[in-house]
Structures are given as structure tokens and as C-alpha cells.
Write a protein that holds these residues in place. Structure first.
Motif, PDB file in Angstrom:
ATOM      1  N   ILE A   1       0.828  -1.215   0.000  1.00  0.00           N
ATOM      2  CA  ILE A   1       0.000   0.000   0.000  1.00  0.00           C
ATOM      3  C   ILE A   1       0.859   1.260   0.000  1.00  0.00           C
ATOM      4  CG2 ILE A   1      -1.697   1.325   1.326  1.00  0.00           C
ATOM      5  CD1 ILE A   1      -2.794  -1.331   2.359  1.00  0.00           C
ATOM      6  N   SER A   2       1.993   1.231   0.724  1.00  0.00           N
ATOM      7  CA  SER A   2       2.809   2.443   0.866  1.00  0.00           C
ATOM      8  C   SER A   2       4.009   2.484  -0.071  1.00  0.00           C
ATOM      9  CB  SER A   2       3.321   2.565   2.309  1.00  0.00           C
ATOM     10  OG  SER A   2       2.256   2.612   3.221  1.00  0.00           O
ATOM     11  N   THR A   3       4.267   1.416  -0.830  1.00  0.00           N
ATOM     12  CA  THR A   3       5.465   1.375  -1.662  1.00  0.00           C
ATOM     13  C   THR A   3       5.163   1.042  -3.119  1.00  0.00           C
ATOM     14  OG1 THR A   3       6.760   0.682   0.280  1.00  0.00           O
ATOM     15  CG2 THR A   3       7.793   0.397  -1.872  1.00  0.00           C
ATOM     16  N   VAL A   4       4.781  -0.198  -3.390  1.00  0.00           N
ATOM     17  CA  VAL A   4       4.633  -0.651  -4.773  1.00  0.00           C
ATOM     18  C   VAL A   4       3.465   0.032  -5.479  1.00  0.00           C
ATOM     19  CG1 VAL A   4       4.200  -2.639  -6.274  1.00  0.00           C
ATOM     20  CG2 VAL A   4       5.700  -2.880  -4.279  1.00  0.00           C
ATOM     21  N   ILE A   5       2.287  -0.006  -4.867  1.00  0.00           N
ATOM     22  CA  ILE A   5       1.091   0.555  -5.514  1.00  0.00           C
ATOM     23  C   ILE A   5       1.248   2.046  -5.816  1.00  0.00           C
ATOM     24  CG2 ILE A   5      -1.366   1.040  -5.218  1.00  0.00           C
ATOM     25  CD1 ILE A   5      -1.593  -1.609  -3.677  1.00  0.00           C
ATOM     26  N   PRO A   6       1.634   2.874  -4.837  1.00  0.00           N
ATOM     27  CA  PRO A   6       1.763   4.305  -5.152  1.00  0.00           C
ATOM     28  C   PRO A   6       2.875   4.604  -6.149  1.00  0.00           C
ATOM     29  CG  PRO A   6       2.530   3.853  -2.926  1.00  0.00           C
ATOM     30  CD  PRO A   6       1.853   2.623  -3.390  1.00  0.00           C
ATOM     31  N   ALA A   7       3.959   3.821  -6.136  1.00  0.00           N
ATOM     32  CA  ALA A   7       5.058   4.077  -7.077  1.00  0.00           C
ATOM     33  C   ALA A   7       4.562   4.027  -8.517  1.00  0.00           C
ATOM     34  CB  ALA A   7       6.178   3.060  -6.867  1.00  0.00           C
TER      35      ALA A   7
END
Length: 318
Positions: free
Chosen positions: A237-243
Motif C-alpha cells: 500500500i505504501s510502496t509498490v502501488i503508489p510508485a
């Protein structure tokens, strides 16, 4: 502008805002992990272990596509090592300092300090590349850091030395990320943002994992179920998806609008910190946050206009 183009722009803004909002959950999730007695390096290690397969897979297919488009190899051993080293600086050092800083300061203060990294980028350019800083930009700089000073002074009265230590660590994270941005740009221009990010994240992940095992045993990765849920959330949620949401937004509306939209992350972090973590949000915090946001947005907009003016000047016939 056609209706289709207008709808695409709106969708791009929404995707960028969603990506920024997902990024804003990082500080909250790390704080919740600390409550579960999971330290910064363990959280960072699990973040990388879970996220690395995504970046490796995306990087592999991105590399194949770029090679096909360029009709030849993109990377030499030297350029690969250079990108890896830049990634270690940007994603390992900056992330570690940020995660460590969150041990001492609030998620709100952490996000506001990190928000000022574009100012460091411009200052580095002014010091090493001879770029001029206009008086209005200097005023915006002082407004931003004046806002941080307001919050720092208030939190210092409550938390004392922890505010100094945490603030210094996160300021170091912002500076590290700014240096990374400056060093990364020529490589991103050559091999593309997606491939660069995949290589940089993979290298940083390997350094993080090596760091963990230098000071911990393998058994220290074993965590209770609730803590493991937080580790998966930090990684996805805080790393892969927003990137990748941010990458999509940049492709749809461009980097500058996406960067401005990204400021919504600060408001999301403040809202989540107050409602989930129960952090204080006083008039001092409101005033400081407003000053930081106004200063950073004004500073980045003036820097953008200065770059556009310089580009137009270079294109003019002599």
C-alpha cells in the motif's frame, strides 16, 4: 482542449492524488509497527523483501522492451553499478534515516520535513551548477523552514531531545533523497524512469537486507500476525502501488502537475495521524503546516517557471 483530453487530464489528476494518498500511509503504518515493537530496520527489511519481486519483474520486462526499442543493450557493467549506487543512496540511506526518525517525531512532522526536499534539489543546483536563486525563491524557502521551525519549537517543549534527534534524521533523509534526485536525472533520461526505479530499488533492497543480517539473526524476521499484516501493508500500500500510480499519473499529465498534486499527501498524513494515531494537531501545527505547504508549492512553481524560461531562451535563434 477536447472533451476526451479533458477527461484524461482529470483522470490523471485523480490517479496522482490516489498515489500520493497511498504514499501518505507510510508514516502511519511505521508508527503502528513501532507500537507492535517492530524497529525501523526490521520494518524496512520486510518492506524490501516483499516489494523486491515486483520491482525485479517489472524491471525485467521494462529492460526487454527498452532494448527492443533501442535496438541494442542499454546498460554496461559500469552504468549498472552507477545506477545501483545511486539507488542505495536514494532508497536505502534516505529510507533508513526516515524510518529511524519516525521513532522520535510525529508522522505529521516527518511528512512536512520530507516535503521540503525539492528545496534541497534547487540549492544543490545553485551550489554546484551555478544556478541563480531569485529573491522570491529565497523568501519561499524561509517561509517553508519557518513553518517547520514553528512546529519544531512547539514539539520541542513537549518531547525535548527526541524532537531534535528525529528532526535531524528526517532532514538527513530529505537531503539524501534530494542528492539522489540530482544524480538520478541523467540516468533516468537515458534508460527511462521505470527501469531506473527497478534497478535502484533492487540495489537498495539488497543493501537493506545485508544491513539487517549484519546486526540481527534470521529468527528476528519472525513477527506476530498483526505485525506481519503491517509489513505487507508498508510494502504494498505504501510502496509498490503508489510508485506505479505516480508513474501512470506522470505519463497522463506530466511530472510538474503530478508533483503539485503530491502535496495532498501531507494533508492525508495529518488526517490519518490525528484520527488513527491520536497525534495532537494544534493551531501551531496548522500554522506551521500551512507555511510549509505555501512555501514549497511557491518555490517549486517558481523553479519550474525559471527552467521553462531558460529552455525558451536556449531555443531562440542567435
Amino acid at each position: 482542449m477536447s472533451k476526451t483530453s479533458g477527461n484524461k487530464m482529470i483522470l490523471g489528476y485523480l490517479v496522482g492524488a490516489l498515489g500520493a494518498s497511498f504514499f501518505a500511509t507510510k508514516g502511519i503504518l511505521i508508527k503502528l509497527a513501532l507500537i507492535e515493537n517492530v524497529d525501523a530496520i526490521t520494518t524496512l527489511t520486510w518492506r524490501m523483501i516483499i516489494a523486491l519481486p515486483f520491482f525485479i519483474l517489472i524491471g525485467y520486462f521494462g529492460y526487454r522492451r527498452r532494448v527492443a526499442e533501442n535496438d541494442g543493450p542499454l546498460l554496461t557493467a559500469k552504468s549498472l553499478l552507477t545506477v545501483a549506487a545511486i539507488g542505495a543512496l536514494g532508497y536505502y540511506l534516505a529510507s533508513y534515516l526516515d524510518f529511524a526518525g519516525l521513532t522520535y517525531i510525529s508522522a505529521q512532522f516527518d511528512r512536512l520535513i520530507l516535503l521540503t526536499y525539492p528545496i534541497f534539489v534547487v540549492l544543490i543546483g545553485a551550489i554546484f551548477q551555478g544556478r541563480r536563486l531569485k529573491p522570491k525563491m529565497i523568501i519561499a524557502l524561509f517561509v517553508s523552514y519557518g513553518g517547520l521551525a514553528v512546529i519544531f519549537a512547539r514539539d520541542l517543549q513537549i518531547d525535548g531531545q527526541s524532537t531534535i534527534i528525529g528532526g535531524a534524521l528526517v532532514l538527513g533523509a530529505a537531503l539524501s533523497y534530494a542528492i539522489y534526485q540530482v544524480l538520478a536525472k541523467p540516468h533516468i533520461d537515458r534508460i527511462g524512469a521505470r527501469l531506473f526505479t527497478s534497478i535502484a530499488m533492487t540495489a537498495a533492497g539488497l543493501v537493506v537486507i545485508a544491513h539487517f543480517f549484519l546486526i540481527n539473526d534470521f529468527s528476528d524476521l519472525s513477527l506476530p500476525p498483526r505485525a506481519m499484516m503491517l509489513m505487507f501493508a508498508v510494502a504494498t500500500i505504501s510502496t509498490v502501488i503508489p510508485a506505479y500510480l505516480i508513474s501512470i499519473s506522470i505519463g497522463m499529465v506530466g511530472p510538474e502537475p503530478t508533483a503539485v498534486i503530491g502535496n495532498v499527501s501531507t494533508l492525508v498524513t495529518i488526517g490519518l495521524a490525528v484520527t488513527i494515531l491520536g497525534e495532537d494537531f494544534t493551531l501551531w501545527h496548522a500554522a506551521g503546516a500551512a507555511m510549509v505547504l505555501i512555501g514549497v508549492i511557491s518555490f517549486t512553481q517558481m523553479d519550474r517557471r525559471a527552467k521553462e524560461a531558460a529552455a525558451r531562451k536556449m531555443q531562440m535563434p542567435s
